[in-house]
Write a protein that holds these residues in place. Structure first.
Motif, PDB file in Angstrom:
ATOM      1  N   TRP A  87     -57.444 -22.156 -42.404  1.00 29.21           N
ATOM      2  CA  TRP A  87     -58.402 -21.541 -43.192  1.00 29.21           C
ATOM      3  C   TRP A  87     -59.778 -20.980 -42.732  1.00 29.21           C
ATOM      4  N   ILE A  88     -60.341 -20.002 -43.304  1.00 29.96           N
ATOM      5  CA  ILE A  88     -61.680 -19.829 -42.949  1.00 29.96           C
ATOM      6  C   ILE A  88     -62.454 -19.913 -44.116  1.00 29.96           C
ATOM      7  N   ILE A  89     -63.664 -20.247 -44.079  1.00 30.27           N
ATOM      8  CA  ILE A  89     -64.549 -20.328 -45.386  1.00 30.27           C
ATOM      9  C   ILE A  89     -65.940 -19.905 -45.199  1.00 30.27           C
ATOM     10  N   PHE A  90     -66.488 -19.239 -45.938  1.00 33.61           N
ATOM     11  CA  PHE A  90     -68.019 -18.957 -45.850  1.00 33.61           C
ATOM     12  C   PHE A  90     -68.825 -19.726 -46.961  1.00 33.61           C
ATOM     13  N   LYS A  91     -69.728 -20.428 -46.356  1.00 35.44           N
ATOM     14  CA  LYS A  91     -70.518 -21.254 -47.348  1.00 35.44           C
ATOM     15  C   LYS A  91     -71.874 -21.388 -46.778  1.00 35.44           C
ATOM     16  N   ARG A  92     -72.761 -21.835 -47.610  1.00 38.05           N
ATOM     17  CA  ARG A  92     -73.992 -22.339 -47.181  1.00 38.05           C
ATOM     18  C   ARG A  92     -74.020 -23.944 -46.593  1.00 38.05           C
TER      19      ARG A  92
END
Length: 232
Positions: A87-92
Motif C-alpha cells: 500500500w501507499i499512504i498519505f498522512k501527516r
C-alpha cells in the motif's frame, strides 16, 4: 508505468516462495513491476493530496509513502517473510504513527482498495470524535453530507456489542457506535488497475471523501489539545 499482471504475479510468487535468496535474485522484477508503479502513483496522486491536506507527506519512497514488502515477524505467530499486498499512504508525520488519519491505496492478488481512516485509533481519539459528532461540529456536518452524497466508499469499524447511543438518530449512530472508524472502497476491476486512468479515478474519488478525511483530522487535532490539557 502502470501496474500490470506482472505486478500481481510477482506478489503472489514472492509470497509463496518466501525466500530471501529468491527475492534477491528477482529484485529487478520487484523494482520494475512493483516499486516503480507505486512511486508513479504517489507522484500522480500528489496534486490531489496536496489539495486535500497540504501537510501530508508525499515523498515517493519506501517508509515515507510506500510500505515495505518484508514483514516484521518479531511479535507475530505468522512467520512468513513477505507480504502479498502493498500500500501507499498519505498522512501527516511518520508513516507508521497512529496519531493522524491517512488516505491510502492498497494492491493485492484480488484487486485493490482505497480510502481514509486510522490504523488502530485510540479510545480517547474515538471519544473526542464522538463528542464532535454530538456537538454538531461544522467539519462533521460537512463530512456527513459528503459521505451521504456518494456511493463509492463504505464506513467500516468495529461496533460496540451493546448500543451506547440508542436515542440518537440512525444517521449519527453509524458514527457513534464504533470502536474504530474508516472509509474504504474496493474493486476487482483489473482493467482499471492496469490502465493509465487509475490515478485520475482515484483522485476523483478521494476528492469526494475529502471532507470525511478533514473531519477525522480535525478530531485528531482536537484530541491532541485535550491530551495536553488532561491532568496526569
Amino acid at each position: 508505468m502502470p501496474f500490470s499482471q506482472q505486478t500481481i504475479d510477482f506478489l503472489i510468487e514472492n509470497r509463496l516462495r518466501d525466500s530471501r535468496a529468491w527475492f534477491a535474485e528477482n529484485h529487478e522484477r520487484y523494482q520494475r513491476f512493483v516499486i516503480e508503479p507505486l512511486r508513479e502513483l504517489v507522484v500522480r496522486l500528489t496534486p490531489c493530496m496536496r489539495t486535500i491536506d497540504a501537510e501530508v507527506v508525499t515523498e515517493p519512497r519506501v517508509d515515507k509513502t510506500i510500505c515495505r514488502i518484508w514483514r516484521d515477524t518479531r511479535y507475530s505467530h505468522d512467520k512468513l517473510l513477505y507480504r502479498d499486498t502493498l500500500w501507499i499512504i498519505f498522512k501527516r508525520g511518520r508513516m507508521h504513527s497512529t496519531e493522524a488519519p491517512g488516505l491510502y491505496f492498497e494492491i493485492g492478488p484480488d484487486g485493490f482498495n482505497y480510502g481514509t481512516g486510522f490504523y488502530a485509533p485510540s479510545s480517547s481519539y474515538m471519544q473526542t470524535l464522538r463528542a464532535m459528532v454530538l456537538a454538531g461540529a461544522p467539519s462533521f456536518q460537512a463530512a456527513q453530507r459528503a459521505y451521504a452524497a456518494q456511493d463509492v466508499f463504505r464506513m467500516e469499524g468495529e461496533c460496540f456489542k451493546r448500543a451506547r447511543y440508542p436515542d440518537q438518530p440512525e444517521a449519527l449512530r453509524a458514527w457513534l457506535e464504533r470502536r474504530s472508524i474508516g472509509f474504504y472502497a474496493e474493486s476487482a476491476d483489473f482493467d482499471l488497475l492496469f490502465s493509465d486512468g487509475l490515478a485520475d479515478r482515484l483522485s476523483d474519488d478521494f476528492a469526494r471523501i475529502a471532507p470525511v478525511y478533514r473531519f477525522l483530522m480535525d478530531a485528531a487535532l482536537e484530541e491532541k489539545k485535550r491530551a495536553i490539557a488532561r491532568p496526569y
